[in-house]
Design a protein around this motif. Structure first.
Motif, PDB file in Angstrom:
ATOM      1  N   ARG A 243      -2.575 -30.558  68.347  1.00  0.00           N
ATOM      2  CA  ARG A 243      -3.837 -31.288  68.496  1.00  0.00           C
ATOM      3  C   ARG A 243      -4.216 -31.834  67.137  1.00  0.00           C
ATOM      4  N   ALA A 244      -4.854 -33.007  67.118  1.00  0.00           N
ATOM      5  CA  ALA A 244      -5.216 -33.667  65.865  1.00  0.00           C
ATOM      6  C   ALA A 244      -6.350 -32.934  65.157  1.00  0.00           C
ATOM      7  N   THR A 245      -7.302 -32.415  65.909  1.00  0.00           N
ATOM      8  CA  THR A 245      -8.449 -31.724  65.329  1.00  0.00           C
ATOM      9  C   THR A 245      -8.781 -30.503  66.185  1.00  0.00           C
ATOM     10  N   GLY A 246      -9.626 -29.646  65.659  1.00  0.00           N
ATOM     11  CA  GLY A 246     -10.076 -28.485  66.429  1.00  0.00           C
ATOM     12  C   GLY A 246      -9.140 -27.295  66.293  1.00  0.00           C
ATOM     13  N   ASP A 247      -9.338 -26.309  67.158  1.00  0.00           N
ATOM     14  CA  ASP A 247      -8.633 -25.038  67.033  1.00  0.00           C
ATOM     15  C   ASP A 247      -8.241 -24.526  68.416  1.00  0.00           C
ATOM     16  N   PHE A 248      -6.941 -24.398  68.677  1.00  0.00           N
ATOM     17  CA  PHE A 248      -6.471 -23.865  69.949  1.00  0.00           C
ATOM     18  C   PHE A 248      -6.969 -22.435  70.181  1.00  0.00           C
ATOM     19  N   ASN A 249      -7.207 -21.680  69.101  1.00  0.00           N
ATOM     20  CA  ASN A 249      -7.639 -20.284  69.224  1.00  0.00           C
ATOM     21  C   ASN A 249      -8.981 -20.128  69.951  1.00  0.00           C
ATOM     22  N   THR A 250      -9.791 -21.192  69.974  1.00  0.00           N
ATOM     23  CA  THR A 250     -11.098 -21.092  70.624  1.00  0.00           C
ATOM     24  C   THR A 250     -11.017 -21.327  72.134  1.00  0.00           C
ATOM     25  N   THR A 251      -9.886 -21.856  72.622  1.00  0.00           N
ATOM     26  CA  THR A 251      -9.781 -22.172  74.051  1.00  0.00           C
ATOM     27  C   THR A 251      -8.584 -21.552  74.747  1.00  0.00           C
ATOM     28  N   LEU A 252      -7.544 -21.181  74.004  1.00  0.00           N
ATOM     29  CA  LEU A 252      -6.321 -20.677  74.627  1.00  0.00           C
ATOM     30  C   LEU A 252      -5.924 -19.323  74.051  1.00  0.00           C
ATOM     31  N   ASP A 253      -5.264 -18.528  74.901  1.00  0.00           N
ATOM     32  CA  ASP A 253      -4.653 -17.265  74.489  1.00  0.00           C
ATOM     33  C   ASP A 253      -3.196 -17.294  74.922  1.00  0.00           C
ATOM     34  N   VAL A 254      -2.365 -16.478  74.285  1.00  0.00           N
ATOM     35  CA  VAL A 254      -0.974 -16.368  74.698  1.00  0.00           C
ATOM     36  C   VAL A 254      -0.944 -15.940  76.169  1.00  0.00           C
ATOM     37  N   GLY A 255      -0.140 -16.621  76.962  1.00  0.00           N
ATOM     38  CA  GLY A 255      -0.046 -16.342  78.393  1.00  0.00           C
ATOM     39  C   GLY A 255      -0.863 -17.288  79.249  1.00  0.00           C
TER      40      GLY A 255
END
Length: 168
Positions: free
Chosen positions: A39-51
């Motif tokens: 993703r260009a900006t932002g943080d995957f950690n705030t919306t996704l978890d492993v699995g």
């Protein structure tokens, strides 16, 4: 298609509520060689978890508008995914988005129900069960077959009714 009553019973059996995913619009890049999405900006950690499973939309190639499962969160802006065959490389596509699938986890809040058992074959009589709580959940998931299962309930009391659906 989702069945609202089944969703309610499953949430009761797990003693929790559904965590509904939201659509996140952000410029995404996809690389089928490294099996990553950035993703260009932002943080995957705030919306996704492993699995987690998520669906992408807005890519020029229809093959990239599909579901992926998160295998690893490489960084705040990159995830490694299980990637279906046919995905093609696209870089920083404007207007793309993703949505995490709804999920249900184990909780601690019991929810009770009232249910009616109607005897329509003999009369219009019924039994009303109150204070029912899910006490068992059984799912049968076999590759290539329809998922089936059952939810068991236990209750605190019942009463008879002169007519079906009298208590509603």
């Amino acid at each position: 298609a989702k069945e609202p009553a089944l969703d309610t019973f499953l949430a009761s059996a797990m003693m929790n509520a559904w965590d509904v995913g939201t659509v996140v619009t952000v410029d995404l890049s996809i690389d089928p060689v490294t099996k990553t999405i950035e993703r260009a900006t932002g943080d995957f950690n705030t919306t996704l978890d492993v699995g987690d499973i998520f669906t992408t939309t807005g890519f020029a190639s229809a093959e990239n508008n599909t579901q992926f499962q998160v295998l690893e969160i490489v960084s705040a802006t990159e995830v490694r995914v299980s990637m279906p065959e046919g995905c093609v490389a696209e870089t920083a596509v404007v207007g793309t988005s993703f949505k995490r699938a709804d999920r249900l986890s184990i909780g601690i809040t019991k929810k009770s129900f009232s249910m009616e058992k109607a005897f329509l074959d003999l009369t219009n009589k019924a039994l009303i069960y109150k204070g029912l709580v899910a006490n068992s959940l059984s799912l049968n998931v076999a590759y290539g077959e329809i998922v089936n299962g059952s939810i068991g309930f236990m209750g605190t009391e019942y009463e008879s009714a002169d007519a079906a659906i009298e208590f509603i």
